[in-house]
Design an enzyme around this catalytic site. Structure first.
Site, mmCIF file in Angstrom:
data_model
loop_
_atom_site.group_PDB
_atom_site.id
_atom_site.type_symbol
_atom_site.label_atom_id
_atom_site.label_comp_id
_atom_site.label_asym_id
_atom_site.label_seq_id
_atom_site.Cartn_x
_atom_site.Cartn_y
_atom_site.Cartn_z
ATOM 1 N N ALA A 1 0.810 -8.805 18.350
ATOM 2 C CA ALA A 1 2.039 -9.035 17.576
ATOM 3 C C ALA A 1 3.266 -9.024 18.484
ATOM 4 C CB ALA A 1 2.155 -7.957 16.499
ATOM 5 N N HIS B 1 0.804 -1.237 0.000
ATOM 6 C CA HIS B 1 0.000 0.000 0.000
ATOM 7 C C HIS B 1 0.829 1.276 0.000
ATOM 8 C CE1 HIS B 1 -3.637 -2.456 1.702
ATOM 9 N NE2 HIS B 1 -3.436 -2.642 0.418
#
Ligand code: NAD
Length: 258
Positions: A243, A126
């Site tokens: 994460a 992106h």
């Protein structure tokens, strides 16, 4: 599913996938949440809570109100510059350095935290929020567009020749991903044995389709996310955690030593 048993199972899959191109990690906004960069879901607070991110992060939204969108990006850029990679970014970069050629990192993120953690290579689906590019093709080649000073309305600088506007160097909703990056990501996902999907809602396409592509090509898909995601159905296992909690013990050489 969470706990030591599930983590050990994924560690065994990781060990079995240690061959060239054997592991792909796809990261999303949740990867950087513990660095203090809000996900889209969390970003719409305060001043911005009235706006839909899919409208702000779109060409139509930018053309409708360039100053507003530019200011939203200025805030997000400042947040990225102030942030530091977290333990999850560092664990991925350390693993890649210890196992050259094994891990391909594909990210939907537009921040630079993987690179700043020392990740040798990243496939950025992106784009890059810290870069600018021109909104329209330069209409006066061979002379290139030349940015003028920042305008008083805090909107994007314009070309001094034609008035073309600078815009953030990201892929907006409705725009095509850089074809060579998407192709490289698809090739990597088709080749890998293990695909770890970290911190993405699985709602943004075509990035979200990489998980299904990997599974259909024979990869074991594992989702790491504290919440359910749209990709969970593709996964052999979902590890419920963040994460920064999950990646260090998953990727460490000797977890009991860490
Ligand atoms: P999203 O905002 O739609 O979803 C975020 C996901 O991360 C959710 O599933 C959430 O449960 C999970 N999550 C939250 N905290 C987490 C943590 N600590 N650890 C692991 N997971 C966590 O994000 P998306 O799916 O990546 O897609 C939205 C789009 O937003 C993408 O195109 C991306 O480019 C863009 N985005 C990028 C950034 C960035 O570059 N850091 C930030 C915001 C949005």
């Amino acid at each position: 599913m969470s706990g030591a048993g599930a983590l050990n199972e994924v560690r065994a899959w990781l060990a079995a996938a240690q061959q060239p191109g054997g592991v792909v990690v796809l990261t999303g906004a949740g990867m950087s949440a513990e660095s203090g960069i809000p996900t889209f879901r969390d970003a719409m607070h305060g001043l911005w809570s009235r706006f839909d991110p899919t409208a702000l992060a779109s060409e139509a939204g930018f053309r409708a109100d360039p100053a507003r969108v530019w200011q939203w990006y200025a805030e997000r850029r400042a947040g990225v510059r102030a942030a530091q990679p977290n333990a999850g970014h560092r664990a991925l970069a350390d693993f890649a350095r210890r196992h050259p050629g094994v891990l391909t990192l594909v990210t939907q993120n537009v921040d630079d935290l993987h690179a700043r953690a020392g990740q040798p290579e990243v496939l950025p689906l992106h784009g890059d929020i810290l870069q600018d590019r021109w909104l329209d093709p330069c209409p006066h080649p061979p002379q290139a567009c030349t940015p003028g000073p920042a305008p008083e309305d805090a909107g994007p600088p314009r070309c001094v020749i034609c008035g073309n506007r600078l815009r953030p160097g990201v892929v907006w909703f409705g725009e095509t991903l850089p074809p060579e990056v998407l192709r490289a990501a698809e090739d990597a996902v088709r080749r890998c044995r293990l695909l770890l999907v970290v911190g993405t809602s699985g709602a943004v396409w075509p990035a979200a389709g990489l998980a299904g592509l990997g599974r259909r090509a024979g990869a074991t898909v594992v989702v790491l996310n504290p919440q359910p995601s749209d990709i969970d159905g593709e996964a052999r296992l979902c590890l419920r955690g963040t994460a920064a909690q999950l990646l260090p013990p998953l990727l460490a050489e000797n977890p009991e030593m860490d």
